[in-house]
Design an enzyme around this catalytic site. Structure first.
Site, short mmCIF file in Angstrom:
data_model
loop_
_atom_site.label_atom_id
_atom_site.label_comp_id
_atom_site.label_asym_id
_atom_site.label_seq_id
_atom_site.Cartn_x
_atom_site.Cartn_y
_atom_site.Cartn_z
N ASP A 62 0.83 -1.21 0.01
CA ASP A 62 -0.17 -0.03 0.04
C ASP A 62 0.77 1.07 0.11
O ASP A 62 1.77 1.36 0.76
CB ASP A 62 -1.07 -0.01 1.24
CG ASP A 62 -1.88 -1.00 1.39
OD1 ASP A 62 -2.07 -1.70 0.02
OD2 ASP A 62 -2.74 -1.04 2.08
N HIS A 117 -7.76 8.74 0.71
CA HIS A 117 -7.42 7.60 2.00
C HIS A 117 -8.53 7.90 3.16
O HIS A 117 -8.30 7.95 4.13
CB HIS A 117 -6.09 7.75 2.43
CG HIS A 117 -5.52 6.46 3.22
ND1 HIS A 117 -5.42 6.25 4.26
CD2 HIS A 117 -4.99 5.60 2.50
CE1 HIS A 117 -4.93 5.20 4.66
NE2 HIS A 117 -4.48 4.59 3.63
N HIS A 207 3.88 -2.29 3.39
CA HIS A 207 3.59 -0.91 3.00
C HIS A 207 4.86 -0.52 2.20
O HIS A 207 6.19 -0.92 2.73
CB HIS A 207 3.43 -0.13 4.41
CG HIS A 207 2.01 -0.36 4.75
ND1 HIS A 207 1.73 -1.45 5.74
CD2 HIS A 207 0.99 0.04 4.59
CE1 HIS A 207 0.70 -1.59 6.11
NE2 HIS A 207 0.05 -0.43 5.46
#
Length: 259
Positions: A62, A117, A207
């Protein structure tokens, strides 16, 4: 008097249990919500993992905050001949368009991770569509390909979100192996957590800007490849048509397709 003392202890116990549960919910946050979501059989679920006999798994990243390690990640993936999946937020795409193109040019999946987000379960259907379409359009403009994979920020979803994503051409993707790399516990805890919990059809969450990503990523890949796993992009792992998702979040072929 004895009865009163027993009742008092019982009430005190209930209060303590309630306090512990409340604190746990606050502490666990979205992870706790995700657990509740999977356990709720009336809730429409995203894809957490895939039912497959092949020893295939997917790793994903992500990307929302920064890109200082992204080029290094791509170099590591090249070294081990691994294709991965990157879920990008709209403002990240705006800030790093050259990196978006590089990720695409190297053959990795690019997925949609929303525009701003937000907690998308709190949005209306039209707001969800806007979040998806804004980022999808930006990605398509750079790569000439519309993304088909979507991961909700924070892992936060509801029925409306999944249905709206589907209407806009997206498979909603979660994960069944959380590396917890954002906790910055060091390299070995990430390696141990991922390799101990991986199974056929797993989707791993990393991430792109995790502090130790350049140290743990080669170790994870080497271990998985040594154990015989093939690491593929999520688009190659999931079932595209005639599938259902069971109460655990595992995507399976429909009985009709098996026939």
């Amino acid at each position: 008097m004895k009865i009163w003392i027993i009742n008092r202890k019982l009430v005190l116990s209930i209060v303590i249990i309630f306090a512990i549960v409340s604190i746990s919910c606050i502490y666990l946050g979205d992870f706790g919500n995700a657990i509740v979501g999977v356990m709720n059989r009336d809730k429409t679920l995203p894809i957490y993992c895939v039912d497959t006999e092949e020893k295939k798994v997917a790793i994903s990243f992500d990307a929302a905050w920064g890109d200082q390690y992204t080029k290094g990640i791509l170099d590591i993936l090249d070294k081990y001949n691994v294709k991965s999946t990157f879920f990008l937020v709209g403002f990240w795409v705006d800030k790093y368009p050259d990196m978006v193109k590089l990720i695409h040019d190297k053959g990795h999946n690019i997925g949609n991770h929303s525009s701003t987000h937000p907690h998308m379960s709190k949005l209306s259907a039209s707001q969800i569509a806007q979040e998806l379409n804004e980022t999808g359009g930006k990605i398509e403009k750079i790569t000439q390909m519309k993304p088909i994979l979507f991961r909700p920020p924070f892992g936060d979803y509801n029925n409306q979100l999944i249905e709206t994503a589907k209407e806009n051409g997206y498979y909603t993707i979660q994960w069944d192996v959380d590396s917890l790399d954002w906790k910055e516990l060091g390299t070995q805890p990430v390696v141990d957590r991922v390799t101990r919990n991986i199974k056929k059809g797993s989707i791993v969450l990393f991430h792109n800007n995790a502090k130790y990503v350049l140290a743990y990523l080669p170790l994870v890949i080497e271990r998985l490849q040594k154990e015989g796993y093939e690491i593929v992009p999520i688009s190659e792992l999931i079932i595209k048509d005639d599938f259902y998702i069971d109460h655990t979040g595992m995507q399976k072929e429909s009985e009709r397709k098996k026939e």
